[in-house]
Motif scaffolding. Structure first.
Motif, PDB file in Angstrom:
ATOM      1  N   SER A  22      15.157   6.351   6.150  1.00  0.00           N
ATOM      2  CA  SER A  22      13.848   6.316   6.169  1.00  0.00           C
ATOM      3  C   SER A  22      13.630   6.647   4.413  1.00  0.00           C
ATOM      4  CB  SER A  22      13.552   7.441   6.860  1.00  0.00           C
ATOM      5  OG  SER A  22      13.751   8.773   6.694  1.00  0.00           O
ATOM      6  N   THR A  23      14.963   7.268   3.519  1.00  0.00           N
ATOM      7  CA  THR A  23      13.921   7.272   2.841  1.00  0.00           C
ATOM      8  C   THR A  23      14.471   6.333   1.742  1.00  0.00           C
ATOM      9  OG1 THR A  23      16.037   9.494   2.248  1.00  0.00           O
ATOM     10  CG2 THR A  23      15.098   8.925   0.433  1.00  0.00           C
ATOM     11  N   ARG A  24      15.517   5.370   2.078  1.00  0.00           N
ATOM     12  CA  ARG A  24      15.213   4.432   1.646  1.00  0.00           C
ATOM     13  C   ARG A  24      14.308   3.376   1.422  1.00  0.00           C
ATOM     14  NH1 ARG A  24      16.998  -1.635   2.059  1.00  0.00           N
ATOM     15  NH2 ARG A  24      17.665  -1.774   0.689  1.00  0.00           N
ATOM     16  N   SER A  30       7.417   1.672  -1.380  1.00  0.00           N
ATOM     17  CA  SER A  30       6.484   2.864  -2.233  1.00  0.00           C
ATOM     18  C   SER A  30       6.823   1.337  -3.841  1.00  0.00           C
ATOM     19  CB  SER A  30       7.022   4.116  -2.971  1.00  0.00           C
ATOM     20  OG  SER A  30       7.077   4.749  -1.957  1.00  0.00           O
ATOM     21  N   ALA A  31       8.038   0.950  -3.792  1.00  0.00           N
ATOM     22  CA  ALA A  31       8.049   0.263  -4.607  1.00  0.00           C
ATOM     23  C   ALA A  31       6.857  -1.206  -4.681  1.00  0.00           C
ATOM     24  CB  ALA A  31      10.017  -0.286  -4.810  1.00  0.00           C
ATOM     25  N   ILE A  32       7.194  -1.629  -3.662  1.00  0.00           N
ATOM     26  CA  ILE A  32       6.419  -3.163  -3.063  1.00  0.00           C
ATOM     27  C   ILE A  32       5.084  -2.592  -4.382  1.00  0.00           C
ATOM     28  CG2 ILE A  32       5.101  -3.766  -1.715  1.00  0.00           C
ATOM     29  CD1 ILE A  32       8.582  -4.050   0.473  1.00  0.00           C
ATOM     30  N   SER A  50       7.959   9.854  -6.765  1.00  0.00           N
ATOM     31  CA  SER A  50       7.107  10.612  -6.425  1.00  0.00           C
ATOM     32  C   SER A  50       6.394  10.246  -5.579  1.00  0.00           C
ATOM     33  CB  SER A  50       6.192  10.134  -8.314  1.00  0.00           C
ATOM     34  OG  SER A  50       5.029  11.407  -7.708  1.00  0.00           O
ATOM     35  N   ALA A  51       6.233   8.817  -5.322  1.00  0.00           N
ATOM     36  CA  ALA A  51       5.378   7.969  -4.695  1.00  0.00           C
ATOM     37  C   ALA A  51       5.704   8.585  -3.235  1.00  0.00           C
ATOM     38  CB  ALA A  51       5.034   6.500  -5.049  1.00  0.00           C
TER      39      ALA A  51
END
Length: 211
Positions: A22-24, A30-32, A50-51
């Motif tokens: 779930s973290t990954r 968020s990166a997308i 942060s996001a």
């Protein structure tokens, strides 16, 4: 513990494994969003962490190679999502393989107008990865789907039987040309319509000639 239909006992993941996954997933999601909104150069790892509501240490645990490796994961996720959407679109259409191919063409060109797909895959991708790696990843995600569709058309007798690899690569090249043209076009909707007409005509040209 129950077993699957094949008789195998399903493997249970630990809470730690589920949390790690779930973290990954949160980091990639968020990166997308941030790469699509701000671009690669103007997106920091701090902002992504942060996001995703995780520490920067957690980010480096999953992506020790840093921002470029994380971008690659974001790229692959966007492509995988599109791949699944196209398969669902084809499945929903029913009809003949020809109907499915035309529906997939329309769906792909529509997706090329979407901001996230345009920015991450077609604008940022070649610059961040370099053309060679970007092209390899793009083919890895698209060629199999295109080849499978062409095989179904040939098996149904709806297009002429041709060598599958050059055929799939030719269709892929036309789709790449459409996507990249839409990225830089002042009127991408017009370009999308024009490419649909041209690529559909190319496909029509593959149909067997009447006896």
């Amino acid at each position: 513990m129950s077993t699957t239909e094949s008789g195998r006992t399903p493997v249970r993941r630990s809470r730690r494994e589920e949390y790690s996954e779930s973290t990954r997933s949160a980091l990639v999601g968020s990166a997308i969003e941030l790469f699509a909104e701000h671009g690669y150069a103007d997106t920091s790892l701090d902002a992504i962490a942060s996001a995703a509501r995780v520490t920067k240490g957690a980010l480096y645990h999953h992506f020790p190679g840093g921002k470029k490796v994380l971008f690659g994961a974001a790229f692959d996720q966007v492509e995988q999502d599109v791949h699944e959407r196209l398969i669902a679109e084809v499945a929903a259409v029913g009809g003949t393989p020809w109907d499915a191919a035309r529906a997939a063409l329309r769906a792909f060109l529509d997706i090329c107008l979407e901001p996230v797909y345009r920015r991450v895959i077609w604008q940022e991708g070649p610059h961040v990865m370099g053309f060679g790696e970007w092209w390899q990843r793009e083919e890895r995600h698209s060629l199999g789907l295109i080849a499978a569709m062409m095989e179904k058309l040939m098996d149904a007798g709806q297009i002429e039987r041709l060598p599958i690899d050059p055929l799939a690569r030719t269709i892929s090249g036309a789709l790449v040309a459409a996507a990249t043209a839409m990225v830089v076009a002042p009127d991408p909707q017009r370009v999308r319509s024009e490419f649909e007409r041209v690529i559909a005509r190319l496909l029509q040209g593959l149909r067997p000639l009447p006896d």
